[in-house]
Motif scaffolding. Structure first.
Motif, PDB file in Angstrom:
ATOM      1  N   MET A  26      -5.575  17.720 -44.181  1.00  0.00           N
ATOM      2  CA  MET A  26      -5.717  16.420 -44.806  1.00  0.00           C
ATOM      3  C   MET A  26      -7.191  16.029 -44.864  1.00  0.00           C
ATOM      4  O   MET A  26      -7.915  16.256 -43.902  1.00  0.00           O
ATOM      5  N   PRO A  27      -7.570  15.450 -45.932  1.00  0.00           N
ATOM      6  CA  PRO A  27      -8.995  15.129 -46.118  1.00  0.00           C
ATOM      7  C   PRO A  27      -9.423  13.843 -45.417  1.00  0.00           C
ATOM      8  O   PRO A  27      -9.553  12.808 -46.047  1.00  0.00           O
ATOM      9  N   LEU A  28      -9.627  13.915 -44.133  1.00  0.00           N
ATOM     10  CA  LEU A  28     -10.190  12.787 -43.397  1.00  0.00           C
ATOM     11  C   LEU A  28     -11.706  12.894 -43.458  1.00  0.00           C
ATOM     12  O   LEU A  28     -12.267  13.985 -43.345  1.00  0.00           O
ATOM     13  N   SER A  29     -12.350  11.780 -43.652  1.00  0.00           N
ATOM     14  CA  SER A  29     -13.808  11.803 -43.697  1.00  0.00           C
ATOM     15  C   SER A  29     -14.344  10.459 -43.228  1.00  0.00           C
ATOM     16  O   SER A  29     -13.619   9.479 -43.154  1.00  0.00           O
ATOM     17  N   ARG A  30     -15.608  10.461 -42.890  1.00  0.00           N
ATOM     18  CA  ARG A  30     -16.291   9.217 -42.567  1.00  0.00           C
ATOM     19  C   ARG A  30     -17.237   8.903 -43.711  1.00  0.00           C
ATOM     20  O   ARG A  30     -18.009   9.755 -44.136  1.00  0.00           O
ATOM     21  N   ARG A  31     -17.174   7.709 -44.195  1.00  0.00           N
ATOM     22  CA  ARG A  31     -18.031   7.309 -45.297  1.00  0.00           C
ATOM     23  C   ARG A  31     -19.436   7.005 -44.798  1.00  0.00           C
ATOM     24  O   ARG A  31     -19.634   6.600 -43.667  1.00  0.00           O
ATOM     25  N   THR A  32     -20.390   7.200 -45.673  1.00  0.00           N
ATOM     26  CA  THR A  32     -21.766   6.868 -45.342  1.00  0.00           C
ATOM     27  C   THR A  32     -22.212   5.674 -46.174  1.00  0.00           C
ATOM     28  O   THR A  32     -21.663   5.407 -47.248  1.00  0.00           O
ATOM     29  N   TYR A  33     -23.174   4.970 -45.651  1.00  0.00           N
ATOM     30  CA  TYR A  33     -23.733   3.820 -46.350  1.00  0.00           C
ATOM     31  C   TYR A  33     -25.200   3.698 -45.971  1.00  0.00           C
ATOM     32  O   TYR A  33     -25.664   4.306 -45.018  1.00  0.00           O
ATOM     33  N   THR A  34     -25.921   2.928 -46.742  1.00  0.00           N
ATOM     34  CA  THR A  34     -27.332   2.688 -46.455  1.00  0.00           C
ATOM     35  C   THR A  34     -27.460   1.339 -45.768  1.00  0.00           C
ATOM     36  O   THR A  34     -27.005   0.324 -46.291  1.00  0.00           O
ATOM     37  N   ASP A  35     -28.064   1.338 -44.596  1.00  0.00           N
ATOM     38  CA  ASP A  35     -28.278   0.105 -43.846  1.00  0.00           C
ATOM     39  C   ASP A  35     -29.247  -0.776 -44.631  1.00  0.00           C
ATOM     40  O   ASP A  35     -30.366  -0.362 -44.930  1.00  0.00           O
ATOM     41  N   PRO A  36     -28.846  -2.005 -44.978  1.00  0.00           N
ATOM     42  CA  PRO A  36     -29.723  -2.851 -45.789  1.00  0.00           C
ATOM     43  C   PRO A  36     -31.006  -3.282 -45.077  1.00  0.00           C
ATOM     44  O   PRO A  36     -32.017  -3.536 -45.735  1.00  0.00           O
ATOM     45  N   GLU A  37     -30.986  -3.340 -43.752  1.00  0.00           N
ATOM     46  CA  GLU A  37     -32.171  -3.783 -43.015  1.00  0.00           C
ATOM     47  C   GLU A  37     -33.206  -2.672 -42.858  1.00  0.00           C
ATOM     48  O   GLU A  37     -34.407  -2.899 -43.023  1.00  0.00           O
ATOM     49  N   THR A  38     -32.734  -1.468 -42.524  1.00  0.00           N
ATOM     50  CA  THR A  38     -33.666  -0.375 -42.241  1.00  0.00           C
ATOM     51  C   THR A  38     -33.775   0.639 -43.379  1.00  0.00           C
ATOM     52  O   THR A  38     -34.734   1.391 -43.419  1.00  0.00           O
ATOM     53  N   GLY A  39     -32.787   0.668 -44.253  1.00  0.00           N
ATOM     54  CA  GLY A  39     -32.788   1.637 -45.337  1.00  0.00           C
ATOM     55  C   GLY A  39     -32.314   3.017 -44.921  1.00  0.00           C
ATOM     56  O   GLY A  39     -32.326   3.949 -45.716  1.00  0.00           O
ATOM     57  N   GLU A  40     -31.859   3.175 -43.671  1.00  0.00           N
ATOM     58  CA  GLU A  40     -31.373   4.460 -43.174  1.00  0.00           C
ATOM     59  C   GLU A  40     -29.936   4.698 -43.618  1.00  0.00           C
ATOM     60  O   GLU A  40     -29.164   3.769 -43.768  1.00  0.00           O
ATOM     61  N   LYS A  41     -29.587   5.983 -43.774  1.00  0.00           N
ATOM     62  CA  LYS A  41     -28.198   6.336 -44.046  1.00  0.00           C
ATOM     63  C   LYS A  41     -27.441   6.302 -42.731  1.00  0.00           C
ATOM     64  O   LYS A  41     -27.899   6.843 -41.723  1.00  0.00           O
ATOM     65  N   ARG A  42     -26.290   5.665 -42.740  1.00  0.00           N
ATOM     66  CA  ARG A  42     -25.444   5.557 -41.551  1.00  0.00           C
ATOM     67  C   ARG A  42     -24.046   6.039 -41.876  1.00  0.00           C
ATOM     68  O   ARG A  42     -23.644   6.079 -43.030  1.00  0.00           O
ATOM     69  N   THR A  43     -23.300   6.345 -40.835  1.00  0.00           N
ATOM     70  CA  THR A  43     -21.908   6.756 -40.977  1.00  0.00           C
ATOM     71  C   THR A  43     -21.017   5.668 -40.394  1.00  0.00           C
ATOM     72  O   THR A  43     -21.281   5.163 -39.304  1.00  0.00           O
ATOM     73  N   GLN A  44     -19.958   5.319 -41.113  1.00  0.00           N
ATOM     74  CA  GLN A  44     -19.040   4.303 -40.617  1.00  0.00           C
ATOM     75  C   GLN A  44     -18.300   4.813 -39.396  1.00  0.00           C
ATOM     76  O   GLN A  44     -18.078   6.010 -39.242  1.00  0.00           O
ATOM     77  N   ALA A  45     -17.897   3.891 -38.547  1.00  0.00           N
ATOM     78  CA  ALA A  45     -17.191   4.262 -37.327  1.00  0.00           C
ATOM     79  C   ALA A  45     -15.751   4.672 -37.625  1.00  0.00           C
ATOM     80  O   ALA A  45     -15.183   5.501 -36.926  1.00  0.00           O
ATOM     81  N   ARG A  46     -15.165   4.115 -38.669  1.00  0.00           N
ATOM     82  CA  ARG A  46     -13.769   4.390 -38.986  1.00  0.00           C
ATOM     83  C   ARG A  46     -13.638   5.594 -39.919  1.00  0.00           C
ATOM     84  O   ARG A  46     -14.482   5.822 -40.772  1.00  0.00           O
ATOM     85  N   TRP A  47     -12.565   6.355 -39.736  1.00  0.00           N
ATOM     86  CA  TRP A  47     -12.253   7.476 -40.599  1.00  0.00           C
ATOM     87  C   TRP A  47     -11.534   6.946 -41.832  1.00  0.00           C
ATOM     88  O   TRP A  47     -10.799   5.966 -41.759  1.00  0.00           O
ATOM     89  N   SER A  48     -11.726   7.594 -42.954  1.00  0.00           N
ATOM     90  CA  SER A  48     -11.009   7.202 -44.162  1.00  0.00           C
ATOM     91  C   SER A  48     -10.176   8.386 -44.644  1.00  0.00           C
ATOM     92  O   SER A  48     -10.486   9.548 -44.390  1.00  0.00           O
ATOM     93  N   TYR A  49      -9.097   8.053 -45.347  1.00  0.00           N
ATOM     94  CA  TYR A  49      -8.152   9.051 -45.831  1.00  0.00           C
ATOM     95  C   TYR A  49      -7.975   8.855 -47.325  1.00  0.00           C
ATOM     96  O   TYR A  49      -7.664   7.765 -47.781  1.00  0.00           O
ATOM     97  N   ARG A  50      -8.188   9.918 -48.074  1.00  0.00           N
ATOM     98  CA  ARG A  50      -8.029   9.872 -49.530  1.00  0.00           C
ATOM     99  C   ARG A  50      -6.817  10.707 -49.908  1.00  0.00           C
ATOM    100  O   ARG A  50      -6.660  11.830 -49.437  1.00  0.00           O
TER     101      ARG A  50
END
Length: 64
Positions: free
Chosen positions: A1-25
């Motif tokens: 099953m395709p479980l993954s963690r989404r990434t996002y860009t932190d608006p304050e620092t501009g760093e790429k981060r990974t969400q704590a929760r797993w997502s399922y597509r």
């Protein structure tokens, strides 16, 4: 099953981060692509994803 963690860009620092929760597509019984945010623990998220698959399979088979 395709479980993954989404990434996002932190608006304050501009760093790429990974969400704590797993997502399922997955594709639902109508063939539409869906995505759900699950839990922080991968093992619990995997069990949850298996339940979702069983529900989708039951719905595809004609169960109400």
């Amino acid at each position: 099953m395709p479980l993954s963690r989404r990434t996002y860009t932190d608006p304050e620092t501009g760093e790429k981060r990974t969400q704590a929760r797993w997502s399922y597509r997955f594709h639902d019984h109508r063939g539409l692509r869906r995505s759900l945010a699950l839990l922080a623990r991968k093992s619990a998220s995997d069990a949850f994803a298996q339940k979702i698959e069983r529900l989708v399979d039951a719905r595809r088979g004609g169960a109400p």
